[in-house]
Each structure stands twice: as structure tokens, then as C-alpha cells.
Enzyme design. Structure first.
Site, short mmCIF file in Angstrom:
data_model
loop_
_atom_site.label_atom_id
_atom_site.label_comp_id
_atom_site.label_asym_id
_atom_site.label_seq_id
_atom_site.Cartn_x
_atom_site.Cartn_y
_atom_site.Cartn_z
N ASN A 10 0.86 -1.18 0.00
CA ASN A 10 0.00 0.00 0.00
C ASN A 10 0.90 1.24 0.00
O ASN A 10 1.56 1.55 1.00
CB ASN A 10 -0.89 -0.05 1.25
N LYS A 13 0.52 3.79 2.82
CA LYS A 13 1.13 3.39 4.09
C LYS A 13 2.64 3.62 4.05
O LYS A 13 3.22 4.12 5.01
CB LYS A 13 0.89 1.90 4.35
N ASP A 79 -0.24 -4.03 9.76
CA ASP A 79 -1.62 -4.45 9.50
C ASP A 79 -2.53 -3.51 10.27
O ASP A 79 -2.27 -3.21 11.44
CB ASP A 79 -1.89 -5.91 9.90
N SER A 80 -3.54 -3.01 9.60
CA SER A 80 -4.32 -1.94 10.21
C SER A 80 -5.75 -1.97 9.68
O SER A 80 -6.05 -2.68 8.72
CB SER A 80 -3.66 -0.58 9.91
N PHE A 181 -5.95 8.28 2.59
CA PHE A 181 -6.38 7.12 1.80
C PHE A 181 -7.43 6.37 2.60
O PHE A 181 -7.79 6.75 3.73
CB PHE A 181 -5.19 6.20 1.47
N GLY A 182 -7.94 5.29 2.03
CA GLY A 182 -8.85 4.41 2.75
C GLY A 182 -10.06 5.15 3.31
O GLY A 182 -10.76 5.87 2.60
N TYR A 183 -10.29 4.97 4.61
CA TYR A 183 -11.46 5.55 5.27
C TYR A 183 -11.20 6.98 5.78
O TYR A 183 -12.05 7.52 6.49
CB TYR A 183 -11.89 4.64 6.44
N LYS A 204 -2.34 14.31 10.66
CA LYS A 204 -2.61 12.88 10.79
C LYS A 204 -1.39 12.13 11.34
O LYS A 204 -1.52 11.31 12.25
CB LYS A 204 -3.02 12.29 9.43
N ARG A 210 -1.02 4.70 13.34
CA ARG A 210 0.28 4.30 12.79
C ARG A 210 1.41 5.07 13.49
O ARG A 210 2.47 4.51 13.81
CB ARG A 210 0.25 4.60 11.28
P1 ITT Z 1 -0.51 -4.35 2.89
O1 ITT Z 1 -1.20 -5.58 3.45
O2 ITT Z 1 0.35 -4.64 1.70
O3 ITT Z 1 0.22 -3.60 3.96
P2 ITT Z 1 -3.23 -3.31 2.64
O4 ITT Z 1 -3.79 -2.01 2.15
O5 ITT Z 1 -3.86 -4.58 2.12
O6 ITT Z 1 -1.64 -3.32 2.34
P3 ITT Z 1 -4.15 -3.98 5.32
O7 ITT Z 1 -4.44 -5.39 4.98
O8 ITT Z 1 -3.46 -3.68 6.62
O9 ITT Z 1 -3.23 -3.29 4.20
O10 ITT Z 1 -5.52 -3.17 5.23
C1 ITT Z 1 -5.54 -1.88 5.69
C2 ITT Z 1 -6.85 -1.21 5.28
O11 ITT Z 1 -7.39 -0.52 6.41
C3 ITT Z 1 -6.57 -0.13 4.23
O12 ITT Z 1 -6.69 -0.66 2.92
C4 ITT Z 1 -7.62 0.91 4.56
O13 ITT Z 1 -8.85 0.54 3.99
C5 ITT Z 1 -7.74 0.79 6.08
N1 ITT Z 1 -6.78 1.70 6.76
C6 ITT Z 1 -5.69 1.34 7.49
N2 ITT Z 1 -5.03 2.43 7.92
C7 ITT Z 1 -5.71 3.48 7.44
C8 ITT Z 1 -5.50 4.87 7.53
O14 ITT Z 1 -4.45 5.39 8.13
N3 ITT Z 1 -6.40 5.66 6.92
C9 ITT Z 1 -7.45 5.17 6.27
N4 ITT Z 1 -7.71 3.87 6.13
C10 ITT Z 1 -6.84 3.02 6.71
#
Ligand code: ITT
Length: 226
Positions: A10, A13, A79-80, A181-183, A204, A210
Site C-alpha cells: 500500500n 502506508k 496491518d491496520s 487514503f482508505g477511510y 494525521k 500508525r
Molecule cells: P498491505 O497488506 O500490503 O500492507 P493493505 O492495504 O492490504 O496493504 P491492510 O491489509 O493492513 O493493508 O488493510 C488496511 C486497510 O485498512 C486499508 O486498505 C484501509 O482501507 C484501512 N486503513 C488502514 N489504515 C488506514 C488509515 O491510516 N487511513 C485510512 N484507512 C486506513
């Protein structure tokens, strides 16, 4: 200087981790190892998945031998995800593929956010509480490893050190902001009235899940250097 392989696919991240760690470490990414194996995230916890990612890649790098590991001392995996109280902690470990839980691949952020808003449609403001959680796993890369005779020793050699962090907040009724990104466009951290996507990376990275996990990792290295 300690060399870390930031083992996440990601890119957002990676950017946040590099910005938070600053110049205290030499950081490589998976771009330097295009042939690195993909790790299946099939455990029920952030800690289990983070440890699995870090340990499998540390074993893979160790098996390649010193001259092919580009000087990497430790593999760092993250993992998050987001836990929403009104959804009993969902999406949790399934945050990345929330919109299509039956698929192995990650979903688009917009689809995940749309599903979250749909599920929270009837939930009032005071019940839209939740948190981001992050577990960072650190696994050592063995240099010039001689294969251990006992499988127990072999497992111990790659045991990961874990660092966790959480950031409490609430889920908005609609997306706002362009950053992150993400949420992030839906998540308003406690003490603020704007989403992570509006607050921007400096804010952030000062208070996120993180950032808190990585602060513990920095402390760990500080303690172990003295
Ligand atoms: P890797 O496993 O390769 O690290 P990934 O994106 O699949 O990449 P995860 O399995 O840990 O990683 O899933 C993390 C998801 O959680 C991520 O795709 C977002 O949807 C959400 N997330 C985690 N941290 C976040 C953040 O700081 N802001 C927004 N969304 C977040």
C-alpha cells in the site's frame, strides 16, 4: 544505521511510515524486491497478520543469503484497519476488502466507504464511534544463517516484535477532504471537527494509530541501542 524493509504493497502506508520514521533509519520498500512473495493475510487479528507478513518476508530474505538481501536488518510490516462500534468492530481485519468480502483482492476505497455509510445509515451521531488500529511487526533478517536443526529454534529466530497504536474518533455522515487514503474522508479523530482527509498528513501523522505504533518502535530501538 539500521536498514528496514517496509513490507507493504500500500503506497499510502509506505509514505506515512517513511514520513513518521524520518531519517533515523535507512528504509527500503518492496520496489527493491519485485520478486518478493505475496503473503496471505488469513489470521483473525491485526497482530497475527502483521507478524505473518513480517516473518514470511524475513525468512524469504534470510534464505536468499546476505549478499542478496541489500543490507536489510529487519522487515517491518503494518496491518491496520477501522473498527466501528455500531458494527461490532467491523470492518476490522477485513477493512481493505470490506466492499467484497468474498473476494481475495482489496476493494476500491470508494466502494469500502460507500458500504460503510450504507450500513451506518440509521445510526445517529452519538453512536458513530470507532477507531483506527495499527499493529507494526518487526522481524529480524538473519545474516549468513546456518539452518537450525530444531524447528522450534528456527521459529524463534524469526519471531516478530509487535507495536500497536489506536486512534479514537467517529464516522461522518458523508465523505470530506482529498488527503490520505482508505477511510480517511469519513474518519474524524477525537478533538477535531474535520476528517483525516481534510486535516492533512502533518496533523494525521502526529496523532494517528500508525504514528503511535511507530513511536513505540522508535522507543524499542532507542532502548536496545543503549
Ligand atoms: P498491505 O497488506 O500490503 O500492507 P493493505 O492495504 O492490504 O496493504 P491492510 O491489509 O493492513 O493493508 O488493510 C488496511 C486497510 O485498512 C486499508 O486498505 C484501509 O482501507 C484501512 N486503513 C488502514 N489504515 C488506514 C488509515 O491510516 N487511513 C485510512 N484507512 C486506513
Amino acid at each position: 544505521m539500521t536498514t528496514l524493509l517496509i513490507a507493504t504493497r500500500n503506497a499510502h502506508k509506505v509514505g506515512e511510515i517513511q514520513a513518521i520514521l524520518g531519517t533515523s533509519f535507512r528504509c527500503l520498500t518492496l520496489k527493491a524486491f519485485p520478486e518478493a512473495p505475496a503473503v496471505v493475510e488469513d489470521t483473525a487479528t491485526f497482530a497475527g497478520n502483521a507478524a505473518k507478513k513480517a516473518v514470511e518476508l524475513a525468512q524469504w530474505l534470510s534464505d536468499r543469503g546476505g549478499q542478496h538481501s541489500a543490507g536489510v536488518d529487519f522487515v517491518l510490516a503494518d496491518d491496520s484497519g477501522l473498527e466501528v462500534d455500531a458494527l461490532d468492530g467491523a470492518p476490522g481485519v477485513h477493512s481493505a476488502r470490506f466492499a467484497a468480502l468474498d473476494q481475495a483482492e482489496n476493494s476500491q476505497d470508494a466502494d469500502n466507504n460507500a458500504k460503510l455509510l450504507r450500513l451506518l445509515n440509521d445510526v445517529p451521531a452519538e453512536k458513530r464511534t470507532g477507531r483506527f488500529r495499527c499493529v507494526i511487526a518487526l522481524a529480524p533478517v538473519a545474516k549468513d544463517r546456518v539452518e537450525a536443526a530444531s524447528p522450534v529454534c528456527y521459529a524463534d529466530e524469526f519471531a516478530a516484535e509487535l507495536f500497536d497504536g489506536a486512534c479514537e474518533g467517529r464516522i461522518q455522515f458523508s465523505s470530506s477532504g482529498q488527503g490520505g487514503f482508505g477511510y480517511d474522508p469519513l474518519f474524524v479523530p477525537d478533538g477535531f471537527s474535520q476528517s483525516f482527509a481534510e486535516l492533512g498528513e502533518t496533523v494525521k501523522n502526529g496523532l494517528s494509530h500508525r504514528a503511535k505504533a511507530l513511536a513505540k518502535l522508535k522507543e524499542f530501538f532507542g532502548r536496545n541501542r543503549t
